[in-house]
Scaffold this motif. Structure first.
Motif, mmCIF file in Angstrom:
data_model
loop_
_atom_site.group_PDB
_atom_site.id
_atom_site.type_symbol
_atom_site.label_atom_id
_atom_site.label_comp_id
_atom_site.label_asym_id
_atom_site.label_seq_id
_atom_site.Cartn_x
_atom_site.Cartn_y
_atom_site.Cartn_z
ATOM 1 N N TYR A 1 0.831 -1.209 0.000
ATOM 2 C CA TYR A 1 0.000 0.000 0.000
ATOM 3 C C TYR A 1 0.866 1.260 0.000
ATOM 4 O O TYR A 1 0.603 2.210 -0.750
ATOM 5 C CB TYR A 1 -0.911 -0.027 1.224
ATOM 6 N N LEU A 2 1.913 1.260 0.809
ATOM 7 C CA LEU A 2 2.792 2.426 0.887
ATOM 8 C C LEU A 2 3.635 2.591 -0.376
ATOM 9 O O LEU A 2 4.168 3.674 -0.624
ATOM 10 C CB LEU A 2 3.700 2.311 2.115
ATOM 11 N N GLN A 3 3.767 1.510 -1.165
ATOM 12 C CA GLN A 3 4.467 1.605 -2.446
ATOM 13 C C GLN A 3 3.536 2.106 -3.555
ATOM 14 O O GLN A 3 3.983 2.343 -4.684
ATOM 15 C CB GLN A 3 5.021 0.232 -2.851
ATOM 16 N N GLY A 4 2.238 2.237 -3.247
ATOM 17 C CA GLY A 4 1.285 2.734 -4.224
ATOM 18 C C GLY A 4 0.663 1.657 -5.085
ATOM 19 O O GLY A 4 0.199 1.928 -6.188
ATOM 20 N N ARG A 5 0.653 0.415 -4.583
ATOM 21 C CA ARG A 5 0.040 -0.694 -5.320
ATOM 22 C C ARG A 5 -1.165 -1.247 -4.575
ATOM 23 O O ARG A 5 -1.219 -1.175 -3.343
ATOM 24 C CB ARG A 5 1.059 -1.812 -5.539
ATOM 25 N N ALA A 6 -2.112 -1.811 -5.326
ATOM 26 C CA ALA A 6 -3.296 -2.440 -4.731
ATOM 27 C C ALA A 6 -3.116 -3.945 -4.625
ATOM 28 O O ALA A 6 -4.069 -4.655 -4.333
ATOM 29 C CB ALA A 6 -4.544 -2.121 -5.551
ATOM 30 N N TYR A 7 -1.915 -4.439 -4.886
ATOM 31 C CA TYR A 7 -1.651 -5.871 -4.812
ATOM 32 C C TYR A 7 -0.215 -6.084 -4.332
ATOM 33 O O TYR A 7 0.644 -5.206 -4.443
ATOM 34 C CB TYR A 7 -1.851 -6.533 -6.178
ATOM 35 N N VAL A 8 0.054 -7.268 -3.788
ATOM 36 C CA VAL A 8 1.354 -7.613 -3.237
ATOM 37 C C VAL A 8 2.176 -8.373 -4.269
ATOM 38 O O VAL A 8 1.638 -9.198 -5.016
ATOM 39 C CB VAL A 8 1.182 -8.475 -1.963
ATOM 40 N N ILE A 9 3.466 -8.102 -4.312
ATOM 41 C CA ILE A 9 4.391 -8.845 -5.164
ATOM 42 C C ILE A 9 5.442 -9.512 -4.274
ATOM 43 O O ILE A 9 5.610 -9.123 -3.107
ATOM 44 C CB ILE A 9 5.067 -7.925 -6.211
ATOM 45 N N PRO A 10 6.163 -10.512 -4.776
ATOM 46 C CA PRO A 10 7.171 -11.194 -3.943
ATOM 47 C C PRO A 10 8.230 -10.269 -3.355
ATOM 48 O O PRO A 10 8.750 -10.535 -2.265
ATOM 49 C CB PRO A 10 7.785 -12.208 -4.910
ATOM 50 N N ASP A 11 8.562 -9.188 -4.049
ATOM 51 C CA ASP A 11 9.547 -8.254 -3.511
ATOM 52 C C ASP A 11 9.076 -7.615 -2.206
ATOM 53 O O ASP A 11 9.895 -7.264 -1.350
ATOM 54 C CB ASP A 11 9.858 -7.159 -4.536
ATOM 55 N N ASP A 12 7.764 -7.449 -2.059
ATOM 56 C CA ASP A 12 7.232 -6.942 -0.791
ATOM 57 C C ASP A 12 7.513 -7.935 0.335
ATOM 58 O O ASP A 12 7.861 -7.545 1.452
ATOM 59 C CB ASP A 12 5.724 -6.701 -0.909
ATOM 60 N N VAL A 13 7.339 -9.213 0.041
ATOM 61 C CA VAL A 13 7.591 -10.252 1.030
ATOM 62 C C VAL A 13 9.071 -10.243 1.429
ATOM 63 O O VAL A 13 9.414 -10.306 2.613
ATOM 64 C CB VAL A 13 7.185 -11.632 0.489
ATOM 65 N N LYS A 14 9.949 -10.141 0.432
ATOM 66 C CA LYS A 14 11.383 -10.120 0.715
ATOM 67 C C LYS A 14 11.779 -8.892 1.533
ATOM 68 O O LYS A 14 12.690 -8.963 2.376
ATOM 69 C CB LYS A 14 12.175 -10.131 -0.597
ATOM 70 N N ALA A 15 11.097 -7.774 1.311
ATOM 71 C CA ALA A 15 11.462 -6.533 1.995
ATOM 72 C C ALA A 15 11.156 -6.573 3.487
ATOM 73 O O ALA A 15 11.860 -5.954 4.291
ATOM 74 C CB ALA A 15 10.741 -5.349 1.347
#
Length: 329
Positions: A272-286
């Motif tokens: 959400y803070l990255q400006g997306r309405a969906y999650v990607i694997p990079d979010d999980v890694k972060a």
């Protein structure tokens, strides 16, 4: 599903989270030099309705970061200096007899706030440390059998010094698990330290800091972050990471289902803070390392330091296959 969500909300959903992130990060950067990733992760935990444990040597800016975040959010802020003689009632509050009214009156403790800094939490006795557990997990305070709500939002930032062992009481695993993230400020680079000296040469920038976000806007952001879409393959990727912590060499006890839920809430808030309405694997890694590493109980013969748990967690991320599907569907 994510596209349908965007169609209902319009483009505002796509940009609102990123705008909130940029506003707060830019405001905090007026006081804190560098540490953008730490600040971003702390904001992620706040949006995800969790709590943060800051572990670092004295003087790295832990207290100042907490005060700067509170001032940026127009939030009520309280600080507790934990000491060995601190009692649970000093945290939650007590009922005091009022002779004029001839009745007991509640004298609220510092937990009745929005952002609470628990400074050097490992200096208090386990009994006093446990006094925060109900507040953190249940979002309520029980005094003489009556329950009260501490604040909305309620965000605990606890600090501890990892280099001292005299006069401290290490946090038990059960309480470590209550923190959504464990972060470290780290020492500044040479350039950052020169910038700190320049900025604090003639004034204290915290005193001139303006509000960047209202509490109403923050609560609205938390509700929107809950609606972020997580594709089934990303959820499976997260579960595989959790499962790997339970069977990896060197780990006596892996992450619990509470860790899985914390990871889910954090990846949604981070996306959400990255400006997306969906999650990607990079979010999980972060967010996986700060969310999961402190929940691991290392086996005998392994160094119990945070660095060892972090290295094991990073190795698990490297060895877990990453999905490549279209995460918006």
């Amino acid at each position: 599903m994510a596209k349908a969500f965007l169609n209902r909300k319009g483009n505002s959903m796509e940009h609102k989270g990123r705008n909130i992130s940029e506003k707060i990060l830019q405001n905090i950067a007026k006081v804190i030099i560098g540490k953008e990733q730490v600040t971003k992760l702390m904001l992620t935990a706040l949006i995800a309705d969790g709590h943060v444990l800051l572990e670092d040597v004295p003087g790295t800016g832990k207290t100042k970061l907490a005060k700067t975040l509170a001032r940026s959010l127009d939030a009520e802020y309280n600080r507790i200096q934990f000491t060995p003689d601190l009692l649970p009632g000093d945290i939650t509050g007590i009922n005091v007899f009022d002779r004029q009214r001839n009745e007991f009156v509640l004298r609220k403790g510092p937990v009745f706030t929005n952002i609470l800094l628990a400074d050097e939490i490992n200096r208090a006795t386990p009994r006093t440390q446990a006094g925060l557990l109900e507040c953190m997990e249940e979002r309520q305070v029980t005094i003489d059998g009556v329950s009260y709500t501490p604040g909305n939002p309620f965000f605990v930032i606890a600090t501890q010094n990892p280099v001292e062992s005299a006069g401290v009481f290490p946090l038990p695993e059960a309480q470590m698990d209550r923190f959504m993230m464990k972060l470290s400020m780290g020492l500044p680079t040479k350039e950052e330290e020169l910038a700190i000296l320049d900025r604090y040469m003639v004034k204290e920038p915290l005193l001139e800091l303006d509000k960047a976000l209202t509490l109403e806007e923050l609560l609205a952001a938390k509700r929107e972050a809950e609606q972020i879409f997580v594709h089934p393959c990303v959820r499976e990727y997260m579960v595989e990471i959790i499962a790997a912590t339970r069977k990896a060499e060197g780990i006596l006890m892996g992450a619990s289902p509470r860790g899985s839920l914390a990871l889910l809430r954090c990846v949604k808030a981070y996306a959400y803070l990255q400006g997306r309405a969906y999650v990607i694997p990079d979010d999980v890694k972060a967010v996986a390392v700060p969310v999961l590493a402190h929940r691991l109980v290392l086996g005998y013969g392994y160094d119990k330091s945070s660095d060892s748990a972090t290295q094991l967690m990073m190795r698990i991320l490297e060895n877990t296959p990453v999905p490549t599907e279209d995460f918006e569907e």
